[in-house]
Design an enzyme around this catalytic site. Sequence first.
Site, short mmCIF file in Angstrom:
data_model
loop_
_atom_site.label_atom_id
_atom_site.label_comp_id
_atom_site.label_asym_id
_atom_site.label_seq_id
_atom_site.Cartn_x
_atom_site.Cartn_y
_atom_site.Cartn_z
CB CYS A 2 -2.78 -2.46 28.10
SG CYS A 2 -2.78 -0.62 27.82
CE LYS A 607 -9.94 -5.03 39.79
NZ LYS A 607 -10.78 -4.56 40.81
#
EC number: 2.6.1.16
Length: 612
Positions: A2, A607
Amino acid sequence: MCGIVGAVSTRNIVPVLIEGLRRLEYRGYDSCGVAVQRDGQLERARTVSRVADLDTQAQSSHLDGAIGIAHTRWATHGRPDTVNAHPHFSGDTIALVHNGIIENYETLREELKAVGYGFESQTDTEVVAHLIHQAYTYPSSATRGHLFASVRAVVKRLHGAYAIAVFARDNPDVVVGARAGSPLVVALGDNESFLASDALAVAGTANRIVYLEEGDVVELTREGLTVADARDHVVEREVKVVEAHAAAVELGPYRHFMQKEIFEQPRALGDTLEGVQGFAPDLFGPRAAEVLPKVDSVLILACGTSYYSGCTAKYWLESIAKIPTQVEVASEYRYRDTVPNPNALVVVISQSGETADTLAALRHARELGHTHTLAICNVATSAMVRETELRFLTRAGTEIGVASTKAFTTQLAALYMLALTFAKLRGHLKAEAEEVALRQLRHLPSALNAVLALEPQIIAWSEEFTRRENALFLGRGLHFPIAMEGALKLKEISYIHAEAYPAGELKHGPLALVTEQMPVVTVAPNDALLEKLKSNIQEVRARGGKLYVFADADTHIQSSDGIQVIRMPEHYGQLSPILHVVPLQLLAYHTAVARGTDVDKPRNLAKSVTVE
């Protein structure tokens, strides 16, 4: 995972918000959106497509405004669709974006329903928007009409990890942010202010950065900021001038960021090793000379690729420094009973320094009485670095691709130096051996360049892997964690099911999977286990398995029927894992490219995993 960008300015801020989202795409997402206040109304655009499509949608609807928030969402509560995409509105008054997980959202949701609030989405985020609306608009609310105070009141009711950004339709001069367990920074410009998950989002737009502390709530205006801490006291936070480089999110001549980052590894290692003249405790911070001599064991906590760097470090720490070492998956460590050792050094490893499970494990270790802590991290301003006693900062540079590459090899270099530092302190490293190790480290960048030159041979192998759906990876000793990392790389970006085993475990189960259709990737350095590994290779050949071997030049393993060999340029002793992992990265990358997957943003992955 996010990304948040927020802004209050005097100009149309939508292009800056969307560019910020583009720079945060590397964190992973499945939907995105932007909201502004225009002509006294809340307006937004949302999509389950890419940020580029959001940009097109915003332009076609002529979305503009001087105050706004934007978000990339990685679904946790509610499927990835437009209704669940952020920003969320409460009535026609509150616009909010949120990273993280609100653990008590179901209880709060029922309370809100009981007083008449309806819900359009399945998200926990909408609960927060309604709570702020209630605090901001209800006549009986003590914080009515004061957004900063309303958010401060609401966050006291939230359980979990989160970062939020919110603004109100009737107050176009203020954006409020809050963080607890998820990163959030403030950037101050000329007559404008920004919020973001990462300073990279506003690089080139504002460079005066404030890193919010755990529990902070911040009120942003065009002129500056006001911060309230976790105890609800108004406090000052240091403003730092940070030159984040937007070029880090540019591909240059490369097709993907992962490819770029693989080829940046010689530079990244050179930067990480710059200035290292010996293996003294001060490599790990000013207090290390006092702390490290007291340490009698090491506990390593990490997740994913960082966990495999920790597994490699265990071999170094025990064989070179003779210090007992335990490696734990961070997400498991905090949920089981352990026997703490106050003389242990707790080492936490994370590229971002914001990995939720690793941060939680670090805090749990401290609660158990572990006082000596060290972070191996790539981000100097991260929570992990701020919360540990000692630190080593790798200099990999911004890593965009979800599949870690240069962060892993620089972590290995840092951990190798930790092992040598302990060895020297404990009398196991003579001056001559220290000089040899220093020379090898300094030669690493050129040795890696020689490994990268193997790419054409690896591309040829990848064409064969493209047609497979399963693969085995084998390694022994120090190189077993490298086999695990190679398997992880292949599965996460090519979606080929891959598993790694110690080669000696073949006959205890995995050999049943070996057929002519099963590629078996083997890491074969010229070390003390080479002859054992050769026997394992013959076991695979005897069952018709197809072997792909990365072998040191002096191993005498030859290509023949059923076995293909790529020769590594040179044997590098204890540092061999740093060289041997690079061809595995290239194999995974080129296989994924040939299969047409989204290499930099593989499905379902993010990530920086900032929720548990």
